[in-house]
Write a protein that holds these residues in place. Structure first.
Motif, PDB file in Angstrom:
ATOM      1  N   VAL A   1      42.335   8.445  18.355  1.00 17.64           N
ATOM      2  CA  VAL A   1      42.116   9.894  18.287  1.00 17.64           C
ATOM      3  C   VAL A   1      40.731  10.109  17.692  1.00 17.64           C
ATOM      4  CG1 VAL A   1      42.904  12.086  17.361  1.00 17.64           C
ATOM      5  CG2 VAL A   1      44.579  10.337  18.037  1.00 17.64           C
ATOM      6  N   ILE A   2      39.839  10.797  18.449  1.00 16.23           N
ATOM      7  CA  ILE A   2      38.445  10.980  18.050  1.00 16.23           C
ATOM      8  C   ILE A   2      38.165  12.465  17.846  1.00 16.23           C
ATOM      9  CG2 ILE A   2      36.027  10.610  18.699  1.00 16.23           C
ATOM     10  CD1 ILE A   2      36.959   8.317  20.453  1.00 16.23           C
ATOM     11  N   ARG A   3      37.564  12.798  16.729  1.00 16.22           N
ATOM     12  CA  ARG A   3      37.154  14.184  16.424  1.00 16.22           C
ATOM     13  C   ARG A   3      35.642  14.248  16.451  1.00 16.22           C
ATOM     14  NH1 ARG A   3      39.052  19.483  16.148  1.00 16.22           N
ATOM     15  NH2 ARG A   3      37.553  20.673  14.882  1.00 16.22           N
ATOM     16  N   LEU A   4      35.066  15.104  17.370  1.00 14.48           N
ATOM     17  CA  LEU A   4      33.624  15.219  17.528  1.00 14.48           C
ATOM     18  C   LEU A   4      33.069  16.347  16.660  1.00 14.48           C
ATOM     19  CD1 LEU A   4      33.394  14.848  21.409  1.00 14.48           C
ATOM     20  CD2 LEU A   4      33.102  13.077  19.674  1.00 14.48           C
ATOM     21  N   ASN A   5      31.768  16.253  16.370  1.00 16.20           N
ATOM     22  CA  ASN A   5      31.077  17.273  15.591  1.00 16.20           C
ATOM     23  C   ASN A   5      30.773  18.477  16.491  1.00 16.20           C
ATOM     24  OD1 ASN A   5      29.030  18.799  14.253  1.00 16.20           O
ATOM     25  ND2 ASN A   5      28.625  17.021  12.947  1.00 16.20           N
TER      26      ASN A   5
ATOM     27  N   SER B   1      28.749  21.056  16.119  1.00 17.32           N
ATOM     28  CA  SER B   1      27.381  21.564  16.173  1.00 17.32           C
ATOM     29  C   SER B   1      26.408  20.644  16.900  1.00 17.32           C
ATOM     30  CB  SER B   1      26.855  21.795  14.743  1.00 17.32           C
ATOM     31  OG  SER B   1      26.867  20.572  14.042  1.00 17.32           O
ATOM     32  N   VAL B   2      26.726  19.362  17.019  1.00 16.12           N
ATOM     33  CA  VAL B   2      25.772  18.429  17.609  1.00 16.12           C
ATOM     34  C   VAL B   2      26.373  17.656  18.754  1.00 16.12           C
ATOM     35  CG1 VAL B   2      24.292  16.442  17.139  1.00 16.12           C
ATOM     36  CG2 VAL B   2      24.560  18.228  15.416  1.00 16.12           C
ATOM     37  N   SER B   3      27.448  16.963  18.465  1.00 11.60           N
ATOM     38  CA  SER B   3      27.940  15.944  19.388  1.00 11.60           C
ATOM     39  C   SER B   3      28.520  16.496  20.665  1.00 11.60           C
ATOM     40  CB  SER B   3      29.003  15.097  18.672  1.00 11.60           C
ATOM     41  OG  SER B   3      28.450  14.512  17.528  1.00 11.60           O
ATOM     42  N   ASN B   4      28.835  17.775  20.709  1.00 15.54           N
ATOM     43  CA  ASN B   4      29.523  18.262  21.890  1.00 15.54           C
ATOM     44  C   ASN B   4      28.645  19.142  22.788  1.00 15.54           C
ATOM     45  OD1 ASN B   4      29.306  20.375  20.138  1.00 15.54           O
ATOM     46  ND2 ASN B   4      31.321  21.245  20.627  1.00 15.54           N
ATOM     47  N   LYS B   5      27.304  19.057  22.629  1.00 14.31           N
ATOM     48  CA  LYS B   5      26.418  19.902  23.441  1.00 14.31           C
ATOM     49  C   LYS B   5      25.497  19.046  24.291  1.00 14.31           C
ATOM     50  CE  LYS B   5      26.468  23.776  20.193  1.00 14.31           C
ATOM     51  NZ  LYS B   5      25.665  24.695  19.366  1.00 14.31           N
ATOM     52  N   THR B   6      25.337  19.459  25.508  1.00 13.06           N
ATOM     53  CA  THR B   6      24.462  18.751  26.447  1.00 13.06           C
ATOM     54  C   THR B   6      23.567  19.774  27.152  1.00 13.06           C
ATOM     55  OG1 THR B   6      26.176  17.123  26.814  1.00 13.06           O
ATOM     56  CG2 THR B   6      24.381  17.173  28.400  1.00 13.06           C
ATOM     57  N   LEU B   7      22.233  19.510  27.348  1.00 11.41           N
ATOM     58  CA  LEU B   7      21.288  20.418  28.000  1.00 11.41           C
ATOM     59  C   LEU B   7      20.907  19.883  29.370  1.00 11.41           C
ATOM     60  CD1 LEU B   7      18.831  21.247  25.038  1.00 11.41           C
ATOM     61  CD2 LEU B   7      20.771  22.604  25.878  1.00 11.41           C
ATOM     62  N   ILE B   8      20.762  20.795  30.293  1.00  8.14           N
ATOM     63  CA  ILE B   8      20.255  20.465  31.622  1.00  8.14           C
ATOM     64  C   ILE B   8      18.787  20.875  31.678  1.00  8.14           C
ATOM     65  CG2 ILE B   8      20.444  20.925  34.097  1.00  8.14           C
ATOM     66  CD1 ILE B   8      23.357  21.435  33.717  1.00  8.14           C
ATOM     67  N   VAL B   9      17.869  19.961  31.913  1.00 11.44           N
ATOM     68  CA  VAL B   9      16.427  20.227  31.903  1.00 11.44           C
ATOM     69  C   VAL B   9      15.929  20.281  33.340  1.00 11.44           C
ATOM     70  CG1 VAL B   9      14.186  19.431  31.082  1.00 11.44           C
ATOM     71  CG2 VAL B   9      16.235  19.077  29.687  1.00 11.44           C
ATOM     72  N   ASP B  10      15.270  21.408  33.693  1.00 15.63           N
ATOM     73  CA  ASP B  10      14.757  21.538  35.055  1.00 15.63           C
ATOM     74  C   ASP B  10      13.348  20.975  35.195  1.00 15.63           C
ATOM     75  OD1 ASP B  10      17.065  22.744  35.805  1.00 15.63           O
ATOM     76  OD2 ASP B  10      16.334  24.790  35.430  1.00 15.63           O
ATOM     77  N   ASP B  11      12.545  20.997  34.059  1.00 16.04           N
ATOM     78  CA  ASP B  11      11.168  20.531  34.105  1.00 16.04           C
ATOM     79  C   ASP B  11      11.075  19.164  33.445  1.00 16.04           C
ATOM     80  OD1 ASP B  11       8.506  20.138  34.229  1.00 16.04           O
ATOM     81  OD2 ASP B  11       7.954  21.860  32.937  1.00 16.04           O
ATOM     82  N   PRO B  12      11.009  18.094  34.189  1.00 15.94           N
ATOM     83  CA  PRO B  12      10.994  16.753  33.572  1.00 15.94           C
ATOM     84  C   PRO B  12       9.703  16.471  32.831  1.00 15.94           C
ATOM     85  CG  PRO B  12      10.663  16.604  35.934  1.00 15.94           C
ATOM     86  CD  PRO B  12      10.980  18.032  35.661  1.00 15.94           C
ATOM     87  N   GLN B  13       8.588  17.285  33.029  1.00 15.30           N
ATOM     88  CA  GLN B  13       7.335  17.031  32.346  1.00 15.30           C
ATOM     89  C   GLN B  13       7.303  17.643  30.953  1.00 15.30           C
ATOM     90  OE1 GLN B  13       5.107  15.019  33.649  1.00 15.30           O
ATOM     91  NE2 GLN B  13       6.418  14.809  35.491  1.00 15.30           N
TER      92      GLN B  13
ATOM     93  N   ASN C   1      36.029  19.760  24.548  1.00 15.47           N
ATOM     94  CA  ASN C   1      36.961  18.767  24.009  1.00 15.47           C
ATOM     95  C   ASN C   1      36.380  18.145  22.749  1.00 15.47           C
ATOM     96  OD1 ASN C   1      38.684  19.168  26.231  1.00 15.47           O
ATOM     97  ND2 ASN C   1      37.497  17.708  27.458  1.00 15.47           N
ATOM     98  N   VAL C   2      36.480  18.864  21.629  1.00 16.21           N
ATOM     99  CA  VAL C   2      35.973  18.345  20.366  1.00 16.21           C
ATOM    100  C   VAL C   2      36.901  17.264  19.802  1.00 16.21           C
ATOM    101  CG1 VAL C   2      34.766  20.464  19.825  1.00 16.21           C
ATOM    102  CG2 VAL C   2      37.138  20.176  19.102  1.00 16.21           C
ATOM    103  N   GLN C   3      38.122  17.212  20.289  1.00 14.03           N
ATOM    104  CA  GLN C   3      39.067  16.159  19.864  1.00 14.03           C
ATOM    105  C   GLN C   3      39.572  15.431  21.101  1.00 14.03           C
ATOM    106  OE1 GLN C   3      41.868  16.800  16.594  1.00 14.03           O
ATOM    107  NE2 GLN C   3      43.506  16.124  17.954  1.00 14.03           N
ATOM    108  N   GLN C   4      39.424  14.101  21.129  1.00 16.76           N
ATOM    109  CA  GLN C   4      39.782  13.307  22.294  1.00 16.76           C
ATOM    110  C   GLN C   4      40.797  12.232  21.914  1.00 16.76           C
ATOM    111  OE1 GLN C   4      36.251  11.721  24.077  1.00 16.76           O
ATOM    112  NE2 GLN C   4      35.149  13.685  24.012  1.00 16.76           N
ATOM    113  N   GLN C   5      41.633  11.889  22.892  1.00 14.22           N
ATOM    114  CA  GLN C   5      42.609  10.805  22.728  1.00 14.22           C
ATOM    115  C   GLN C   5      42.285   9.711  23.747  1.00 14.22           C
ATOM    116  OE1 GLN C   5      44.037  14.086  23.281  1.00 14.22           O
ATOM    117  NE2 GLN C   5      43.859  14.400  21.063  1.00 14.22           N
TER     118      GLN C   5
ATOM    119  N   ASN D   1      41.321  13.500  28.207  1.00 15.39           N
ATOM    120  CA  ASN D   1      40.483  14.670  27.906  1.00 15.39           C
ATOM    121  C   ASN D   1      39.084  14.239  27.497  1.00 15.39           C
ATOM    122  OD1 ASN D   1      41.251  13.479  25.580  1.00 15.39           O
ATOM    123  ND2 ASN D   1      41.972  15.336  24.543  1.00 15.39           N
ATOM    124  N   ALA D   2      38.533  13.312  28.265  1.00 19.36           N
ATOM    125  CA  ALA D   2      37.179  12.840  27.976  1.00 19.36           C
ATOM    126  C   ALA D   2      36.170  13.962  28.165  1.00 19.36           C
ATOM    127  CB  ALA D   2      36.838  11.655  28.878  1.00 19.36           C
ATOM    128  N   GLY D   3      35.133  13.953  27.338  1.00 17.00           N
ATOM    129  CA  GLY D   3      34.111  14.991  27.422  1.00 17.00           C
ATOM    130  C   GLY D   3      32.924  14.558  28.263  1.00 17.00           C
TER     131      GLY D   3
END
Length: 491
Positions: free
Chosen positions: A100-104, A106-118, A132-136, A345-347
């Motif tokens: 059983v995993i509990r994620l943070n 404010s940090v661990s559960n956010k992902t950004l999509i970047v359109d400008d690779p430069q 899914n801040v909590q995973q099994q 419930n993988a994130g």
């Protein structure tokens, strides 16, 4: 508080074993639940109370209650466990886990999509937040050892041989126990017989004192005859006190050897225990260096049946497996494994719910710093030690057999001499009684009562020597049977 039920359970096991003594093979207590307190009449009452033990019944009782045999059986149980551990190394293993995993948040559960690779410093696009801040995680795995070098097989063979050695040690212990019980039983019977001799001697001296006092009143004998008779009575009383104490002590020793409570009151009988010796074989002890074909056959039996030699041979075989095992420690080792992971419930943007992997690992040692060589040298030293121990054991068994054989033949001859001496002493005593009654003696000036007293002392000594010689022979016969390993399979 836990000791009481365990103690009661142990005594109940012993009581159940004793109840089944009427059967040919009594039930032994389990090795992992031994008797914690030596049983007495409170446990063995239904078996011992009102019964006289034969030597065979005493042996059967000791095989259930003896301390040394219980200890040997406990050692065997440990050896069986080590053998099971060695065999388990050849078997597949399967296991599972739940995480059983509990994620943070404010940090661990956010992902950004970047359109400008430069320009990574300036986020462009939408922010995806992992809900899914909590995973099994559910995983299962299996491993299969592949014994390509034969190391595991050799280890199991070595463990099995060591277990056999412990089984043989039980036979050795049983062989010794039966011999010890029989020796203690014969000592108790001897003490009982010597007590009867002492009681008879006391009665004779008391009768002689009474008769001397009557004749003194009739002025037929002198005061010296009465004093001599009183001295004989006092000596006979002291001998009887010692004989009774010895008889009681020997019964307590018998209880100790059998493994029952030392203070237990038991009764024994000589029925089926005491054997009269036969004539000495004509070809026995022909010369000083040749004990004859009878001993040669006995020695061959001892070298074949004695558990100590069998155990020594088994230890050598186990040590040889140890050398093989040490040599193969530098050979390649292989292991197969397979694992499966389920994360419902993988994130993440592309979560993996089902994951599995399989591995085939081949380990090839190139240099171990001299560890294998050290193990091999150690194993060779163990083997050399067991080889020396076997030679020592063979020599000791040979000595045991020779000493027991010579002792039995000596006791056999002593019984013949003691029987003849007893016959002569009895005849001399009967003649002295006739002379005493007639008031005459074999020598002029010697009191008839003094002559009768000497004859009584000689008769008592002859009776004691005959008892000792007879029980020495039976004890020596039991020691010879032990020396030849005949008690090893006693049940």
């Amino acid at each position: 508080m836990r000791t009481v039920p365990r103690l009661a359970c142990g005594l109940l096991v012993c009581f159940g074993a004793v109840q089944s003594f009427a059967q040919k093979n009594p039930q032994l207590p389990k090795s992992d639940r031994p008797i914690e307190v030596s049983p007495g009449l409170e446990t063995l009452g239904s078996y011992l109370r009102g019964r006289t033990l034969t030597i065979d019944q005493a042996v059967r009782l000791s095989l259930v209650t003896n301390h040394a045999l219980a200890l040997a059986r406990a050692y065997l149980l440990s050896a069986q466990g080590r053998t099971a551990e060695a065999y388990a190394a050849l078997n597949p293993t399967v296991g599972g886990a739940i995480d059983v995993i509990r994620l943070n948040d404010s940090v661990s559960n956010k992902t950004l999509i970047v359109d400008d690779p430069q320009n990574f410093n300036k986020p462009i696009g939408a922010e995806i937040v992992n809900e899914n801040v909590q995973q099994q995680l559910f995983s299962v795995g299996a491993q299969v050892p592949v014994d390509i070098s034969g190391t595991l097989r050799v280890a199991t063979q070595q463990a099995k041989l060591q277990e056999i050695a412990y089984r043989t040690d039980i036979d050795r212990t049983r062989n010794q126990i039966v011999s010890d019980v029989k020796a203690a039983f014969y000592d108790a019977l001897r003490a009982k017989a010597l007590q009867l001799v002492a009681e008879e001697n006391l009665k004779n001296t008391q009768d002689r004192l009474k008769d001397a006092q009557s004749k003194l009143q009739a002025q037929v004998v002198t005061k010296f005859d009465v004093l001599r008779a009183q001295t004989d009575v006092a000596a006979a009383q002291q001998n009887l006190i010692v004989a009774k104490n010895t008889a009681q002590t020997d019964l307590a020793i018998l209880n100790l050897v059998m493994g029952i409570k030392v203070t237990t009151a038991i009764q024994i009988t000589e029925d089926g225990a005491v054997a009269q010796p036969g004539p000495l074989p004509e070809n026995a002890m022909q010369t000083e260096g040749d004990l004859g074909p009878e001993f040669d056959a006995d020695l061959q039996e001892a070298l074949t049946k004695r558990p100590e030699i069998i155990e020594a041979t088994t230890n050598i075989e186990a040590a040889q497996k140890g050398i093989t095992l040490a040599r193969r420690s530098l050979m390649p080792q292989m292991n197969l494994s397979w694992g499966y992971l389920y994360a419902p419930n993988a994130g993440g943007s592309n979560p993996l719910v089902h994951t599995w992997e399989g591995q085939a690992i081949l380990t090839v040692p190139f240099y171990d710093g001299g560890l294998a060589r050290g193990r091999r040298i150690e194993a060779q030293g163990v083997l050399a030690g067991f080889q020396v121990e076997k030679r020592q054991t063979v020599d000791q068994v040979t000595l045991d057999a020779e000493q027991a054989y010579l002792s039995m033949n000596e006791a056999r001859l002593r019984v013949d001499v003691a029987n003849q001496t007893l016959t002569q002493a009895q005849a001399a005593f009967d003649l002295a009684k006739v002379r005493y009654t007639a008031g005459v003696s074999a020598h002029a000036g010697i009191s008839p009562l003094l002559e009768l007293s000497d004859a009584q002392s000689a008769l008592t000594l002859a009776e004691s020597n005959q008892v000792n010689a007879l029980y020495d022979f039976n004890s020596a016969k039991a020691r010879l049977d032990r020396a030849l390993g005949r008690f090893a399979d006693q049940s």
